[in-house]
Design a protein around this motif. Structure first.
Motif, PDB file in Angstrom:
ATOM      1  N   GLN A   1      37.083  46.974 107.314  1.00 14.57           N
ATOM      2  CA  GLN A   1      37.783  48.082 106.653  1.00 14.57           C
ATOM      3  C   GLN A   1      37.098  48.439 105.329  1.00 14.57           C
ATOM      4  O   GLN A   1      37.652  48.214 104.250  1.00 14.57           O
ATOM      5  N   PRO A   2      35.924  49.072 105.402  1.00 13.35           N
ATOM      6  CA  PRO A   2      35.209  49.427 104.177  1.00 13.35           C
ATOM      7  C   PRO A   2      35.760  50.713 103.545  1.00 13.35           C
ATOM      8  O   PRO A   2      35.174  51.786 103.657  1.00 13.35           O
ATOM      9  N   THR A   3      36.892  50.596 102.878  1.00 14.99           N
ATOM     10  CA  THR A   3      37.531  51.768 102.274  1.00 14.99           C
ATOM     11  C   THR A   3      36.937  52.067 100.905  1.00 14.99           C
ATOM     12  O   THR A   3      36.345  51.195 100.255  1.00 14.99           O
ATOM     13  N   VAL A   4      37.120  53.307 100.458  1.00 18.91           N
ATOM     14  CA  VAL A   4      36.618  53.708  99.150  1.00 18.91           C
ATOM     15  C   VAL A   4      37.265  52.888  98.039  1.00 18.91           C
ATOM     16  O   VAL A   4      36.594  52.455  97.092  1.00 18.91           O
ATOM     17  N   SER A   5      38.564  52.637  98.151  1.00 19.60           N
ATOM     18  CA  SER A   5      39.250  51.871  97.105  1.00 19.60           C
ATOM     19  C   SER A   5      38.708  50.452  97.017  1.00 19.60           C
ATOM     20  O   SER A   5      38.523  49.913  95.913  1.00 19.60           O
TER      21      SER A   5
ATOM     22  N   CYS B   1      26.462  47.156 100.906  1.00 22.20           N
ATOM     23  CA  CYS B   1      26.660  46.927 102.342  1.00 22.20           C
ATOM     24  C   CYS B   1      27.889  47.675 102.849  1.00 22.20           C
ATOM     25  O   CYS B   1      27.865  48.252 103.946  1.00 22.20           O
ATOM     26  N   ALA B   2      28.965  47.664 102.060  1.00 26.21           N
ATOM     27  CA  ALA B   2      30.187  48.354 102.486  1.00 26.21           C
ATOM     28  C   ALA B   2      29.959  49.851 102.598  1.00 26.21           C
ATOM     29  O   ALA B   2      30.437  50.499 103.547  1.00 26.21           O
ATOM     30  N   ILE B   3      29.222  50.418 101.642  1.00 23.90           N
ATOM     31  CA  ILE B   3      28.936  51.860 101.701  1.00 23.90           C
ATOM     32  C   ILE B   3      28.054  52.182 102.891  1.00 23.90           C
ATOM     33  O   ILE B   3      28.263  53.175 103.589  1.00 23.90           O
ATOM     34  N   GLU B   4      27.059  51.331 103.164  1.00 24.37           N
ATOM     35  CA  GLU B   4      26.204  51.570 104.328  1.00 24.37           C
ATOM     36  C   GLU B   4      27.016  51.525 105.613  1.00 24.37           C
ATOM     37  O   GLU B   4      26.776  52.307 106.540  1.00 24.37           O
ATOM     38  N   ASN B   5      27.983  50.604 105.685  1.00 24.14           N
ATOM     39  CA  ASN B   5      28.821  50.516 106.880  1.00 24.14           C
ATOM     40  C   ASN B   5      29.710  51.748 107.004  1.00 24.14           C
ATOM     41  O   ASN B   5      29.838  52.333 108.088  1.00 24.14           O
ATOM     42  N   LEU B   6      30.325  52.150 105.903  1.00 19.62           N
ATOM     43  CA  LEU B   6      31.155  53.352 105.920  1.00 19.62           C
ATOM     44  C   LEU B   6      30.309  54.592 106.172  1.00 19.62           C
ATOM     45  O   LEU B   6      30.738  55.523 106.874  1.00 19.62           O
ATOM     46  N   GLY B   7      29.102  54.610 105.602  1.00 18.71           N
ATOM     47  CA  GLY B   7      28.215  55.766 105.686  1.00 18.71           C
ATOM     48  C   GLY B   7      28.250  56.544 104.387  1.00 18.71           C
ATOM     49  O   GLY B   7      29.329  56.824 103.847  1.00 18.71           O
ATOM     50  N   TRP B   8      27.075  56.890 103.881  1.00 21.39           N
ATOM     51  CA  TRP B   8      27.019  57.600 102.611  1.00 21.39           C
ATOM     52  C   TRP B   8      27.752  58.939 102.645  1.00 21.39           C
ATOM     53  O   TRP B   8      28.492  59.261 101.706  1.00 21.39           O
ATOM     54  N   PRO B   9      27.588  59.745 103.680  1.00 21.38           N
ATOM     55  CA  PRO B   9      28.332  61.026 103.702  1.00 21.38           C
ATOM     56  C   PRO B   9      29.843  60.825 103.621  1.00 21.38           C
ATOM     57  O   PRO B   9      30.531  61.532 102.888  1.00 21.38           O
TER      58      PRO B   9
END
Length: 358
Positions: free
Chosen positions: A247-251, A264-272
């Motif tokens: 659960q790679p949430t923004v918060s 790593c969390a941002i890469e999993n979520l995706g930059w866009p």
């Protein structure tokens, strides 16, 4: 050339043992460790089987004090150390490696240690000892576990001497071959283990191991999972908390202090998705003079009081792609090129002269 590929085959054979998720071969393990105990004049131990290396934290007695006679774990450690010294001396008798064609040297019948070290030992050290065993040890935490042996994760040095025997026809003494076989059996049979006096603690092999090339990685769950439920999560070789995968949430990302975990969390979520959900505002965009064909993007980061420089890696990843990454830069920058230059300790004008950055 044939010898080269035979060495690669042996290396991959040992890698498969290191990544095996089959149940431990308990009879073979206990018989082999008992033989090692006998070699250091110790009686057969009582075996305590554990379902993960983490389980050792609560049950493992401390290593014995250094006294005479030495504790059994120190004697076993010396036994293996002496073996490796003798084996190293034997394989070091190859002629010095001085040629611009290592494949020809292999085919000529005297591939030097300087070839096999990176091809076999170095490769397995990176993928198994450092990536797999290293992340498992890090996940256990700072607990002192004392002298231990890694069982299936001990393959780097075993594979090297196996190649010398099977591919190069190197001859070791019968006694060294016999002891080498004991350590090899353990690498094929069990997980980590500890000798502690009249007890020996041995771990099962994991139920799950997921790799991306030579790095621990699983985008859908644990990268390593043991029978007792203990897990290790990893994103492309970096150990991460479970939320990074599940659960790679923004918060969660914006409150994470570790920059590598955050990446790593941002890469999993995706930059866009991260940029959209975090509602980042674009300050400016410019062509990247250090990476022709790609752009630099500069965003405001309201949650950190800084700005985010979004760039594309100048070098290609193992899977052939180029990693997109973000760098925190001071809020005073409004030009993406100046911001990129700052990360290299350059001025914008100096950075614009780069032919290709890494």
């Amino acid at each position: 050339m044939e010898s080269w590929w035979r060495a690669v085959d042996v290396r991959e054979e040992w890698s498969a043992h290191a990544l095996s998720c089959e149940p431990a071969d308990r009879p073979a393990t206990e018989a082999t460790i008992t033989a090692l105990y006998a070699m250091v004049d110790a009686p057969p131990p009582e075996f305590v089987w554990l379902d993960s290396p983490s389980a050792a934290v609560d049950v493992l007695p401390p290593s014995g004090p250094l006294q005479f006679p030495c504790p059994v774990e120190n004697r076993i450690a010396s036994l293996r150390s002496d073996l490796r010294i003798r084996l190293e001396a034997r394989v070091g008798r190859h002629p010095p490696f001085e040629t611009s064609n290592p494949l020809a040297a292999v085919e000529s019948g005297w591939p030097a240690k300087s070839i096999l070290d990176p091809l076999v030992h170095g490769a397995l050290q990176r993928s198994i000892r450092e990536s797999v065993a290293g992340l498992i040890r890090a996940a256990i935490g700072g607990v002192e576990l004392g002298l231990r042996w890694l069982g299936q994760h001990d393959v780097d040095w075993l594979a090297l001497y196996d190649v010398h025997q099977r591919v190069l026809d190197t001859r070791f003494s019968p006694s060294d071959v016999a002891q080498l076989q004991l350590w090899s059996t353990l690498a094929r049979s069990c997980g980590w283990w500890w000798a502690r006096g009249n007890q020996c603690f041995v771990t099962e092999r994991p139920l799950v191991v997921r790799m991306d090339s030579d790095r621990l990685h699983n985008a859908a769950g644990p990268a390593v999972a043991y029978p007792d439920g203990w897990t290790v999560h990893a994103w492309k070789g970096t150990r991460v908390p479970p939320w990074v995968i599940s659960q790679p949430t923004v918060s969660a990302i914006t409150s994470e202090r570790n920059v590598e975990v955050r990446r790593c969390a941002i890469e999993n979520l995706g930059w866009p998705a991260f940029i959209s959900e975090a509602q980042l505002s674009l300050v400016a965009q410019a062509d990247d003079p250090g990476n022709p064909g790609y752009a630099l993007q500069l965003y405001d980061l309201p949650y950190s009081g800084s700005r985010l420089l979004l760039a594309i890696n100048g070098s290609v990843e193992r899977d052939g792609t180029r990693r997109q990454y973000g760098l925190h830069v001071p809020p005073s920058f409004s030009d993406p090129v100046d911001a990129a230059a700052w990360t290299y300790g350059l001025s914008g004008a100096q950075y614009a002269l780069l032919q290709r950055r890494t």
